[in-house]
Design a protein around this motif. Structure first.
Motif, mmCIF file in Angstrom:
data_model
loop_
_atom_site.group_PDB
_atom_site.id
_atom_site.type_symbol
_atom_site.label_atom_id
_atom_site.label_comp_id
_atom_site.label_asym_id
_atom_site.label_seq_id
_atom_site.Cartn_x
_atom_site.Cartn_y
_atom_site.Cartn_z
ATOM 1 N N GLU A 209 0.867 -1.183 0.000
ATOM 2 C CA GLU A 209 0.000 0.000 0.000
ATOM 3 C C GLU A 209 0.901 1.230 0.000
ATOM 4 O OE1 GLU A 209 -3.984 1.263 -0.234
ATOM 5 O OE2 GLU A 209 -3.192 -0.788 -0.086
ATOM 6 N N VAL A 210 0.679 2.126 -0.983
ATOM 7 C CA VAL A 210 1.550 3.296 -1.162
ATOM 8 C C VAL A 210 0.725 4.570 -1.038
ATOM 9 C CG1 VAL A 210 3.169 4.463 -2.703
ATOM 10 C CG2 VAL A 210 3.009 1.965 -2.736
ATOM 11 N N ASP A 211 1.187 5.522 -0.225
ATOM 12 C CA ASP A 211 0.522 6.824 -0.098
ATOM 13 C C ASP A 211 0.706 7.631 -1.374
ATOM 14 O OD1 ASP A 211 -0.236 6.243 2.498
ATOM 15 O OD2 ASP A 211 1.590 7.114 3.364
ATOM 16 N N ILE A 212 -0.315 8.428 -1.719
ATOM 17 C CA ILE A 212 -0.268 9.245 -2.942
ATOM 18 C C ILE A 212 0.107 10.669 -2.571
ATOM 19 C CG2 ILE A 212 -1.495 9.963 -5.020
ATOM 20 C CD1 ILE A 212 -3.531 7.755 -4.453
ATOM 21 N N GLN A 213 1.110 11.205 -3.239
ATOM 22 C CA GLN A 213 1.518 12.593 -3.041
ATOM 23 C C GLN A 213 0.761 13.503 -4.007
ATOM 24 O OE1 GLN A 213 5.726 12.912 -3.588
ATOM 25 N NE2 GLN A 213 6.249 11.495 -1.911
ATOM 26 N N SER A 228 -6.545 8.145 -0.482
ATOM 27 C CA SER A 228 -5.245 8.800 -0.364
ATOM 28 C C SER A 228 -4.080 7.840 -0.574
ATOM 29 C CB SER A 228 -5.122 9.458 1.020
ATOM 30 O OG SER A 228 -5.235 8.463 2.046
ATOM 31 N N SER A 229 -4.389 6.581 -0.853
ATOM 32 C CA SER A 229 -3.330 5.596 -1.114
ATOM 33 C C SER A 229 -3.811 4.606 -2.167
ATOM 34 C CB SER A 229 -2.937 4.860 0.177
ATOM 35 O OG SER A 229 -4.032 4.091 0.648
ATOM 36 N N LYS A 231 -2.900 0.531 -4.002
ATOM 37 C CA LYS A 231 -2.174 -0.725 -3.867
ATOM 38 C C LYS A 231 -1.279 -0.906 -5.092
ATOM 39 C CE LYS A 231 -4.354 -4.406 -2.465
ATOM 40 N NZ LYS A 231 -5.237 -5.605 -2.483
ATOM 41 N N LYS A 246 7.019 -0.637 0.922
ATOM 42 C CA LYS A 246 6.236 0.517 0.451
ATOM 43 C C LYS A 246 7.111 1.763 0.290
ATOM 44 C CE LYS A 246 3.562 2.678 3.239
ATOM 45 N NZ LYS A 246 2.436 3.038 4.123
#
Length: 293
Positions: A209-213, A228-229, A231, A246
């Motif tokens: 799971e990766v946070d979105i900038q 806000s994230s 997969k 991640k």
């Protein structure tokens, strides 16, 4: 007709010449056939008549450019006296015909100016891989490009050449070999084959799971992303010493692109591909964006 008996007949053959004239195409076929009287067996005569229906009566010769003379008043036209072919014709026909005399004394050829360019070689392949195996790199070709030469009207419309079809099934290891390059009518290709190599190996599939900038947001504005994230589902080569986490991935949405979206959806992008990642997909690939001014 007795197949073993000898018969005198009038033969007609198209003549294809190969002549390395600087700045012109290498091969050309005569506008009219060479016509000659000769003697052959009934068997050869029967085979000759049958081949007429298949349009396969062509004799190919390599001709010194000095033999060819420009034909006055006709662009790209050259000619030579067909009598020089008398001794060669019988040899080309495996001595099956004894040539008595040449009836047509002149052969005319249209030999256009040539055009050359470099194009890539593309592997025409049909490959399957065993479960949990896949290509680890792009296929390597040597050579990976060739020079093609011919009339400009033909060559200018060609942007690549293809190999003959290469097949492989349930691959688990490096796949390599030699493939012939498919010929193109009216075009000379500098190479007739290429060596191919495709590295194949085992992979494992994982997800993080990766946070979105939110990127490039102007001062005084704010962009909210829902969710806000994402997969990140990826494949990496089996046996990797340090598994990817991640923190090795960076996902983002660009404000400039997102603000132009009429649907309110924004495309999620990866900042870079970590070393060792063979394939990656994001779930979801689009998120909702809310811009607050």
């Amino acid at each position: 007709m007795k197949l073993s008996a000898s018969y005198r007949y009038l033969y007609h053959y198209q003549v294809e010449i190969s002549s390395p004239m600087e700045g012109r195409v290498l091969k050309s076929v005569s506008k009219d056939p060479v016509t000659f009287r000769g003697s052959s067996s009934g068997f050869f005569l029967l085979r000759y008549k049958y081949s007429l229906h298949k349009r396969s009566n062509i004799l190919s010769f390599r001709v010194n450019p000095s033999v060819l003379k420009p034909l006055p008043g006709v662009e790209d036209a050259f000619y030579f006296n067909s009598l020089i072919l008398k001794d060669w014709i019988s040899e080309m026909l495996d001595e099956s015909v004894t040539v008595d005399d040449i009836v047509s004394d002149t052969l005319v050829f249209i030999i256009p100016k040539s055009f050359q360019k470099k194009v890539p070689v593309c592997l025409h392949s049909d490959l399957t891989f065993s479960p949990q195996y896949m290509p680890l790199e792009m296929v390597a070709l040597v050579p990976d490009s060739v020079y093609i030469t011919g009339e400009e009207s033909i060559v200018s419309g060609i942007d690549s050449v293809f190999t003959e079809k290469v097949m492989g099934r349930n691959l688990t290891r490096t796949f390599q070999g030699v493939a012939g390059i498919e010929p193109i009518p009216g075009v000379e290709i500098s190479e007739n084959e290429t060596v191919y190599s495709l590295k194949v190996g085992r992979y494992v599939e994982r997800a993080v799971e990766v946070d979105i900038q939110a990127r490039n947001v102007p001062p005084g504005s704010r962009m909210v992303l829902v969710p806000s994230s994402v997969k990140a589902v990826f494949r990496e080569e089996y046996g990797r010493k340090k598994p990817l986490e991640k923190e090795d991935f960076i996902a983002y949405v660009d404000y400039g692109e997102a603000s132009l979206s009429e649907s309110g959806k924004a495309k999620v992008k990866m900042d870079w591909m970590p070393e060792g990642v063979l394939k990656i997909s994001l779930d979801p690939p689009f998120v909702d964006r809310i811009i607050v001014e």
